[in-house]
Structures are given as C-alpha cells and as structure tokens.
Design an enzyme around this catalytic site. Structure first.
Site, PDB file in Angstrom:
ATOM      1  N   ASN A  56       0.854  -1.190   0.000  1.00  0.00           N
ATOM      2  CA  ASN A  56       0.000   0.000   0.000  1.00  0.00           C
ATOM      3  C   ASN A  56       0.889   1.239   0.000  1.00  0.00           C
ATOM      4  OD1 ASN A  56      -1.875   1.992   0.525  1.00  0.00           O
ATOM      5  ND2 ASN A  56      -2.385   1.303   2.567  1.00  0.00           N
TER       6      ASN A  56
ATOM      7  N   GLU B 219       0.495   9.599  -7.196  1.00  0.00           N
ATOM      8  CA  GLU B 219       0.398   9.256  -5.772  1.00  0.00           C
ATOM      9  C   GLU B 219       1.811   8.972  -5.289  1.00  0.00           C
ATOM     10  OE1 GLU B 219      -2.704   6.814  -4.181  1.00  0.00           O
ATOM     11  OE2 GLU B 219      -1.527   6.324  -2.402  1.00  0.00           O
TER      12      GLU B 219
ATOM     13  N   GLU C 149      -3.195  11.305  -2.269  1.00  0.00           N
ATOM     14  CA  GLU C 149      -2.232  11.026  -1.204  1.00  0.00           C
ATOM     15  C   GLU C 149      -0.806  11.444  -1.578  1.00  0.00           C
ATOM     16  OE1 GLU C 149      -2.553   9.692   1.852  1.00  0.00           O
ATOM     17  OE2 GLU C 149      -4.714   9.438   1.799  1.00  0.00           O
TER      18      GLU C 149
ATOM     19  N   GLU D 188     -13.314   9.387  -0.422  1.00  0.00           N
ATOM     20  CA  GLU D 188     -13.317   7.979  -0.006  1.00  0.00           C
ATOM     21  C   GLU D 188     -14.061   7.907   1.320  1.00  0.00           C
ATOM     22  OE1 GLU D 188      -9.344   6.233   0.095  1.00  0.00           O
ATOM     23  OE2 GLU D 188      -8.815   7.313  -1.725  1.00  0.00           O
ATOM     24  N   TYR D 189     -14.938   6.927   1.428  1.00  0.00           N
ATOM     25  CA  TYR D 189     -15.592   6.668   2.711  1.00  0.00           C
ATOM     26  C   TYR D 189     -16.115   5.246   2.663  1.00  0.00           C
ATOM     27  CZ  TYR D 189     -20.452   6.767   1.075  1.00  0.00           C
ATOM     28  OH  TYR D 189     -21.637   6.453   0.446  1.00  0.00           O
TER      29      TYR D 189
HETATM   30  C1  IPT Z   1      -6.633   5.700   1.194  1.00  0.00           C
HETATM   31  C2  IPT Z   1      -6.081   5.624  -0.184  1.00  0.00           C
HETATM   32  O1  IPT Z   1      -6.349   6.793  -0.893  1.00  0.00           O
HETATM   33  C3  IPT Z   1      -6.597   4.460  -0.950  1.00  0.00           C
HETATM   34  O2  IPT Z   1      -5.794   4.297  -2.097  1.00  0.00           O
HETATM   35  C4  IPT Z   1      -6.604   3.225  -0.124  1.00  0.00           C
HETATM   36  O3  IPT Z   1      -5.302   2.919   0.269  1.00  0.00           O
HETATM   37  C5  IPT Z   1      -7.424   3.453   1.085  1.00  0.00           C
HETATM   38  O4  IPT Z   1      -6.911   4.518   1.827  1.00  0.00           O
HETATM   39  C6  IPT Z   1      -7.441   2.262   1.996  1.00  0.00           C
HETATM   40  O5  IPT Z   1      -7.786   1.091   1.380  1.00  0.00           O
HETATM   41  S1  IPT Z   1      -5.361   6.465   2.131  1.00  0.00           S
HETATM   42  C7  IPT Z   1      -5.538   6.050   3.815  1.00  0.00           C
HETATM   43  C8  IPT Z   1      -4.180   6.050   4.441  1.00  0.00           C
HETATM   44  C9  IPT Z   1      -6.390   7.029   4.507  1.00  0.00           C
END
Ligand code: IPT
Length: 980
Positions: free
Chosen positions: A83, A396, A439, A509-510
């Site tokens: 990640n 990113e 990010e 994202e949520y």
């Molecule tokens: C967020 C990322 O933008 C996404 O790519 C993915 O990693 C997700 O989290 C988790 O699955 S970043 C997170 C550190 C808030």
C-alpha cells in the site's frame, strides 16, 4: 552489465532515474478520435525479461501477450502488493539496480498505401518507462503508466517495408515514486498497441463544449505533418451532429491562420452552433449526440475526421452546492481501479461494461477513477450508461509525499500527468471534476498543475484531497470541493451546520469495503440527504483485488483462467491471492481485498445495502393518506419503472399484487392504493414495494429489481406466555442441553471471528487480550424444580467473569430457553452476546421470517427487507477472501432448519435477533487465511444473538456508532426450540 557506457542513447541517458525527463519524442496528447482501422499490434510478441534496463539483450526469446502485464504471464517477476510502503528502499528519484525490464519485439509490416501519410505508433499504457526503438534507432521515451504515448514514425518506417519495433519497458523508475497507489505492482504493456496513419494535414486536437442551453462550441487545432510543415492555404472544418450538418447555423471561424498571418503552422478553427430543444445529458438520462468533425483541404476533400459523443450539460458550483444542469445531485460514488483477476490491470470493453452495469443496478451514479486515468473506454461507457466521473491524474507519492510535492525535479511530471489527462478526456460529458491525484501531500507542484487546468478547462471544478484537508473552506487551496477521506460523519455534519462551509462536501473515499464491512452506510445517507451542504461520497472501493492463483505452484493463472471461478469463489485448487501470496517479503496482506465486489465481480451483500439507500422510489406511511410514494431521482419521472406490492404477515402468508406507479416528477409524492386489503389478523405485517425496470434500459433488462422499499404496517403481537408442559428437559453433567438434533447444546458466545474491521481497527486484539476467544466455562449449579431446569455457569476471561443463566422449560412440542448474561464492566465492548449450538448433519435448508435474503448486520440492515426467506445453508455464508464473521441475518423472528424430508428443527425468538447458520465455528474461520482452506462441517453452527456489534468500517476509517456497540451489564433473551 558491462563497464562500457551503453551506446544506445536511450539507455545511456538513464531516463529511469531522471524525473525531469517525462518524455522524449512523444506527440502531444489530444482528444481526436478517428475510429479508423489502423493496424492493431496486439497479440504475442517476442519477449525477454532483463534484470536491469542496461543489461545486454540476449538471443533467447520467449513470448508475451500484449496487452498484458508480464507479472501474470509466467515470468519470474511476480505481482507484489504494498500500500503506502514503496517496494524498495531507494529515495526518489533512485531505484534499485535490480530492475526488471521487459523487452518486447515484433516485425512491423507497414502497408504500402500509407506512402505519403503520417504514421503514428500508439502504445496504450506501459509501466513505468517506455523506450521505443525501430530498427535499432531510438524513437522515443514515455512515462505516465496509465496514459497512452504516441510517436511519429513517418520518417522512421518505410511504407511497403518491414521494420522491427522494440518496446522496452522498465519497471522501476523515478516515476514509480509518484505511482505509489494502493494496489498490486506489475510491469508490462497493459493497454493495446496500434499503428495508424493520417493525412499530413491533420486534426491535432478537438475540444468540444456543449452546454445545457444547447450551445455547442467545437475548437479544432490543425497541423501539417507534425507541425514542421507550413499549413496549406484554404483548409476548413465542418461538423455534423447526429448526421445533420452544423454548417448552416454554425458560425465558422478560422482563427490565426494564413488570413491574418498569426501562425502559418498551427491552424485554429471553431464551430459554434446552438442546438434548439436540446436533450440534455445527466447520469439518469445520458442523452448523447454523435458529432463528426471534418478537416477539409481547399478543394473540399476530407483530410481528417474525428468522432465524438456529445452530452449537453453544465457543471457549476453555486454557493456550497455542486450543480449538474442546475440540480444539486447526490453523488453516490465508488472508487474504481482498472483491475482484472486474470490479467491484473488489462481490462476489456466487456469487463468495463460489466463493471458499470453492476454499479448502475446497485444504485451508483458516480465513479472516481482511483488513482489514475482509467482505460479510455471506461469514459465512453460512463457517458453512455450515465455516471458522474471524477477523473484522477496518475500521481500518488504516498511514501515520500511531502518531499516530492515541492521537489522541482518532479514539477514537469505533475503538470504533464494532469494536463495529459485533461487533454485526453476533456470531451466526456461524464467527467464533472478533475482530480490532481491522491495522497501526495500538497505542494507547489500541485498548484502548477491546477493552474494549467484552470486555464485550459474553466468548465469543470478541481478537487484534491491533499489540498482540501488544509481547510475544507479554505479558498486558497487547489480544491473547489471539500473532499475528505474517511471523515467522521459528525465532523461532516458539524461543518455543514457551522455556517463556515463554502464548498460542496463530497468525501473522495468513505465506507471502506474490506471484508465484511460497510456498517453505518444508512446512517451516512440519512445525514447526507437531510443536511444541506452534504452531497455524497465515493465508497472505497469497487474491487477486491484478488488475483487468481494456482495453489499447487503459487503462480498466477493468467489470461487463460476464465471459468475457474464462480459466484465469488475460485475453483478447487485455486484461490484469490492477496498480499504475500506470491512470496513477497514486503507486503500489506489482505488490505488489497477491500471492494464491494469479489474479484469475479460477484456483488458482496453490502451492495444490496447501497442499492436500497439509493432507491429512486421510497414509500412511507401517513395515517390519513395511507401509503405515500415519492420520486427520489433528480431528473427522471417514474415511467421507466414498475412494481409489485408484497405484504408479508407473521403467520406465514405473503400477499402480492401489481403496483401502478404514479406519474411523478423528481421530488413529488402521491398517495397510492394497495391492490389488496390488509387482513385484520396474521400478526406483524410488512409491506414491500418491489420496484423493477419496466422497459429495457442500457444497463438492465425489463424486470430487473432496482430497489425494494419497505414499511411496517403492524407491530408484532404480544409474546405468548410460557406454560410448562411435559417432562423436564435433559441436561448433561456440565449442564448442557441434550437434544436429539443437537450435537452441542447451547452455550454462551461473546466472540466472533474478527472481521477485517475488528482486526485493523484494534478491537479484536483487545478482545483477545480479554480472553473472549477462549472463555473458560464452569458450571456453578444445575437446579431442577417442577418441569424447569436452571443452569448457572460462569465464563471466565482474563480480566473478568460473565455470569450466565439458562432456564429450560418444556413447552408444547419443545423447549423454551430463557437466558441472561451479566457482563462485567471490563467487557465493555464485545462482539456479541448470545447462544451458540450445533446441529446434526442433513439439515441443509434454512427458512426464516426476518430480514433477508442477503447477509445483514445491525448497522448494515437497511437493504434486507423483512419477509419469508429461504436459502440452502451453504449459500448463507459469504466467502470473504480472508475468512471472518460471515453469514449473519438481522432481525430474525423465527426459522426452521430442515432436511429434504421436512424433518428438522424450528426456533422461535422472543424478538427480532441477529442469527447466523453456517458450517463453521468462529475458530474454524480464524484458523485459516484463505477461503479455500475452510472445511465445512456436516452439521450447522447456529448463533442466536441477544446483541451483536455493528460492523463499522474501522479497517480504514470510523468504527461503528455507539448505538451499535454491545454494552456491559445484563442481557436477556429467550427462544423456543421445537422438532419439526
Ligand atoms: C486511502 C487511499 O487513498 C486508498 O488508495 C486506499 O489505500 C485506502 O486509503 C485504503 O484502502 S489512504 C488512507 C491512508 C487514509
């Protein structure tokens, strides 16, 4: 490697460690769509994998399929999942000396009829540096792994002749440091390769702007032979819309051409027209017009043609609202990667269409192309099927975000990536927002890119989470949207109520969909729909990125694996691989399996929750008006929908009848008649409107269910009194119920196989520390009094003891069990409080009255209507990639578990409870790491819960809400067990 300096200039330059080199010899990006044949170069290429870009190319070749990542094609360089963490230790812009490099080669037979034409090579996508050679001559370099690169080969190849094309793809580069997205690392040419030819006089770009009032503006850039020849005189441009020439009404301006001598090498022309009574585009009714733009030579002959699908629509921010055609639309979005379980990254038209069809059917209307420009076809499909798209640039830099955001060496690449995305995608009506990436902290490089976009495309807002987080209302940051990720709902609501909000609040994202998740989605939407200023968000994410892997040798199956999975499950001998499964030393485990669909696109139960929350039609009950129906769409009437009323009564009856949906505009409501009288008897009564598609839609045939809103018309009758009849039940020396259909009598359970949210949110480690996974049971007393047997037991953890009481009363046809458990303060937040027992084998069908038919949990129960449901036990369990708590059903009032001969058992609960019936004990699930390792038991493991903790989303983001926690103190529950 040799000590001598490589003679090839592309290698000698070492462009893989030079961030300021974003390309060399690459043509400018553009949005011209010629749709003419060209020469597809997809298929098997000669291939060899070097250990480094400057290693000598040997004489021994294998083959690799293009398009496709070599990491899933039987090479020794396998996929790796990390990640945030970079897969190597070098700081930007450096990369390891061992750097897998794929050399792809093939012959090019250039058609003789291309003589005199301009010949262009297009490489759809290459990861992460592409070096192009033709007949050993260096032609170009490109970075930016998710956008195409084009090279002018006119002077390099010979029409009618044969050339050798070599594409060298270097896996690790300075660009890798800004392509640190959360998904698998691959290498290769992942989108199609094409050779095509144009006239020397050609359309260099076409920009279409179409407004909801029918105004159409088409700006064309015209060049002659890549701009190095002067434009011939007299050229002009025409266009037609849906076959109708625009010329009559259109004003045609030839700007800056030979007439005024501003430029003799760059032609600019504009077609300007107003379309009367235009049919506007929106995600509900994606009306498109076909536009053809033609570039003519002075004699009228056509030199070049470009095709576009035009959607007339406006996007604007007014106050704190994002408006599409003047409407404040809710953004019911999802983050989508280009992913496929066989190819890794390469996705076909059919795959992408299937993705979008699933999303439409489950109520989604928006996509964020996380975290890079997706395959170009995705946007065509979004235009056509109707989605609002946030198009995100391929930036990113997560692991080194702060250092890179202001690093001038990376300035070019930021502007390059954002501008190339905009240049490619600007004509898509579906795209309503540009995103600067993900990010990557926030720095001057972002502002440079934002400045470019604001100048080039003032028609769309920009968003960037890294900038927005400096202040949701800050006017000076490069984000027109407040687009946080995983923000607490109460913070969003507080911001909207603060009086300080200046920008639309749409979470990028949520609701993190890892494993058994997406708790509290309904709570989020209740707040969004009732709080001005909140407009929605994008669920993280669409895909569980499991790669299909052979268990025997641990290798990815690759392209040929179609058919080796079904219904979310890999075929025997295979599994869905996640981080670590390819032997990676460094990886982030199952965090890559965090989607609302399984790797084969089978919807997870959470999809049904979303479908209901997004329902276009809602019902409610008003005493004086009866049942009231409301149209919750933004643009569409109800004529495309039809429905069926269903009345489920506790006594087992279900009445059905057709529903005629009234002709309502968005926002309107009307009272509606029911096709049946509600019986005065029958107990608890639930009315469901099953809404289906009336006429075929592009994404759903007639008959497809789109939602099933529900109302309770009558509460349950008062519970029956307990009357002891018959002989006392039997318990063993440990005080455990003995029953012919149970292999293990009911005991207390406070534990569930931790979900990913439980583990990563830190709750499960706490449960283990408390000893909840290994409570020690001790019988305190067994008392027999009249027909009653009372068993007192203690369950000891490491920090506290739970007192558990069971009272067994013989009742008509069975036994009633009254239970209580007293949890000490030390156990202030547990997974569940309830009974668990196990049955004999052969009871394979569950029929229940309660919520269903799909899996539901206390904080994810909005999408499972109450009714009479029935499913084979084996289908109750959801095959999450990493086994965990699964298969629960919320609000169960009673159920039967039966064999084919209709023998079995029946359970009646005192009130709606969380129930699960599976083939697995919690410890069976925690003992393994992948679904394929589970061995089903012959009998059933049955949980009846007095209380069950919500799922939340704590693997990344907020936990469930306090109202869904299981508190300490006394819990009581009762149930009756009968033999069928
Ligand atoms: C967020 C990322 O933008 C996404 O790519 C993915 O990693 C997700 O989290 C988790 O699955 S970043 C997170 C550190 C808030």
């Amino acid at each position: 490697m040799t000590d001598e300096l490589p003679t090839d200039p592309l290698i000698a330059l070492r462009p893989w460690e030079a961030p300021e080199v974003t390309s060399w010899g690459r043509l400018p990006m553009n949005a011209v769509d010629r749709r003419t044949g060209g020469l597809p170069l997809d298929g098997d290429w000669r291939f060899q994998l070097l250990s480094a870009p400057d290693a000598p190319v040997g004489g021994s070749w294998s083959t690799a399929y293009v398009p496709g990542a070599w990491t899933v094609q039987d090479t020794d360089d396998l996929p790796q999942y990390t990640n945030v963490t970079m897969p190597f230790r070098e700081f930007p812009p450096k990369v390891p000396a061992v750097n897998p490099t794929g050399v792809y080669e093939r012959e090019l037979d250039v058609p003789a009829e291309w003589a005199g034409r301009r010949v262009v090579l297009q490489v759809g996508a290459a990861e992460s540096v592409l070096l192009v050679h033709v007949d050993g001559r260096p032609v170009g370099i490109s970075k930016d792994s998710h956008l195409a690169a084009e090279f002018d080969l006119t002077g390099v190849i010979r029409p009618g002749g044969r050339s050798v094309l070599r594409l060298t793809v270097v896996k690790w580069s300075d660009a890798t440091h800004i392509e640190d997205q959360d998904h698998w690392w691959h290498g290769g040419i992942t989108r199609s390769v094409l050779l095509y030819a144009t006239d020397p006089l050609y359309l260099a770009d076409v920009t279409v702007r179409a407004r909801r009032d029918g105004e159409l503006r088409v700006d064309c850039l015209v060049r002659n032979a890549a701009g190095d020849r002067a434009l011939p005189g007299g050229w002009y441009v025409t266009g037609d819309l849906d076959g109708e020439p625009l010329a009559q009404d259109a004003e045609f301006d030839r700007l800056n051409t030979e007439d005024d001598r501003v430029s003799d090498f760059l032609g600019e022309a504009r077609i300007h027209a107003v379309v009367p009574e235009v049919r506007t585009w929106n995600a509900e009714e994606p009306e498109l017009y076909g536009l053809t733009v033609r570039l003519h030579r002075a004699d009228g002959t056509v030199a070049d043609t470009s095709h576009h699908r035009v959607g007339f629509r406006d996007v604007e921010i007014v106050g704190r609202d994002l408006l599409v055609n003047g409407e404040r639309v809710f953004i019911r979005g999802v983050n989508r990667h280009d992913f496929h379980p066989l190819t890794g990254r390469t996705v076909s038209y059919d795959d992408m269409r299937a993705d979008l069809v699933v999303l439409k059917r489950f109520g989604f209307n928006a996509i964020r192309t996380s975290h890079y420009p997706n395959d170009p076809t995705l946007y065509d499909l979004a235009d056509e099927l109707g989605f609002y798209v946030v198009d995100e640039a391929d930036i990113e830099s997560h692991d080194h975000a702060h250092e890179i955001a202001d690093d001038p060496r990376y300035l070019n690449s930021f502007v390059d990536r954002v501008s190339r995305m905009v240049l490619r995608d600007k004509n898509h009506p579906s795209i309503i927002i540009w995103s600067l990436g993900n990010e990557s902290d926030y720095g001057a490089n972002h502002d440079a890119a934002a400045g470019w976009v604001r100048r080039h495309d003032p028609t769309r807002p920009i968003q960037y989470e890294g900038a927005a987080k400096l202040g949701w209302a800050d006017p000076d940051v490069a984000s027109d949207i407040a687009c946080p990720m995983y923000a607490a709902l109460e913070d969003c609501v507080a911001h909207a109520l603060s009086g300080e909000q200046t920008k639309p609040l749409i979470q990028c994202e949520y609701s993190h969909a890892m494993g058994n998740s997406n708790g509290t989605l309904a709570d989020h939407w209740a707040a969004i729909e009732s709080t001005p200023g909140l407009q929605g968000g994008f669920i993280w994410e669409f895909w569980d990125h499991g790669i299909l892997q052979r268990v025997s040798d641990g290798r990815p199956v690759g392209r040929t694996g179609a058919g080796l999975y079904d219904n979310g499950v890999a075929a025997p001998g295979h599994r869905w691989a996640y981080g670590g499964d390819f032997g990676e030393a460094l990886h982030d485990g199952a965090f890559v399996a965090d989607g609302i669909v399984f790797p084969d696109r089978t919807p997870k139960p959470a999809m049904y929750e979303h479908r209901e929350i997004a329902a276009p039609v809602r019902i409610r009950c008003f005493r004086h008006e009866g049942v009231v129906l409301a149209n919750h769409q933004h643009f569409r009437g109800l004529d495309w929908l039809t429905g069926t009323w269903e009345l489920a009564l506790a006594d087992g009856r279900t009445l059905t009848g057709p529903a005629k949906l009234p002709d309502l505009r968005p926002g309107e409501t009307a009272a509606v008649p029911l096709p049946f009288a509600v019986p005065a008897d029958g107990g608890e009564a639930w009315l469901t409107l099953r809404v289906t598609v009336a006429e075929d839609q592009a994404w759903a045939p007639a008959g497809t269910e789109v939602c099933a809103p529900q109302l309770r018309l009558r509460a349950a009758d008062a519970p029956r009194e307990r009357v002891a009849v018959g002989p006392a039940v039997e318990v063993d020396g440990e005080g455990l119920l003995l029953h012919p259909l149970l292999t293990a009598g009911p005991t207390l359970s406070l534990w569930r196989a931790p979900t990913d949210n439980d583990e990563l949110g830190g709750i499960a480690p706490r449960w283990r520390a408390w000893g909840l996974d290994r409570l020690v049971r001790k019988v305190v007393s067994v008392r027999r009094e009249g027909g009653l047997v009372t068993v007192l037991a203690e369950y000891a953890g490491t920090v506290g003891v739970v007192r558990h009481r069971q009272e067994f009363t013989p009742v008509e046809g069975g036994v009633r069990v009254d239970e209580s458990a007293e949890l000490p303060q030390e156990f202030h937040d547990v997974a569940r409080v309830g009974s668990v027992f196990e049955t004999v084998g052969g009871l394979d069908l569950l029929e229940w009255f309660g919520q269903g038919p799909w899996e539901s949990y206390p904080d994810r129960a909005a999408g499972a209507p109450v009714g009479h449901h029935s499913l084979p036990v084996d289908e109750l369990f959801t095959p999450y990639l990493r086994p965990q708590e699964s298969g629960g059903r919320h609000g169960v009032r009673r159920f039967t578990l039966s064999a084919p001969d209709a023998t079995g058992l029946a359970v009646e609960l005192d009130e709606p409870r969380q129930v699960s019936v599976t083939r697995y004990r919690a410890e069976d699930l925690t003992a393994v790491t992948h679904h394929d390792e589970l061995v089903p038991r012959a009998g059933c493991v049955v949980h009846l819960d007095a209380a069950h903790r919500g799922l939340g989303t704590a693997s990344c983001g907020p936990d469930t809400f306090p109202s869904y926690l299981v508190a300490p103190g006394i819990h009581r529950w009762s149930w009756t067990l009968r033999v069928l």
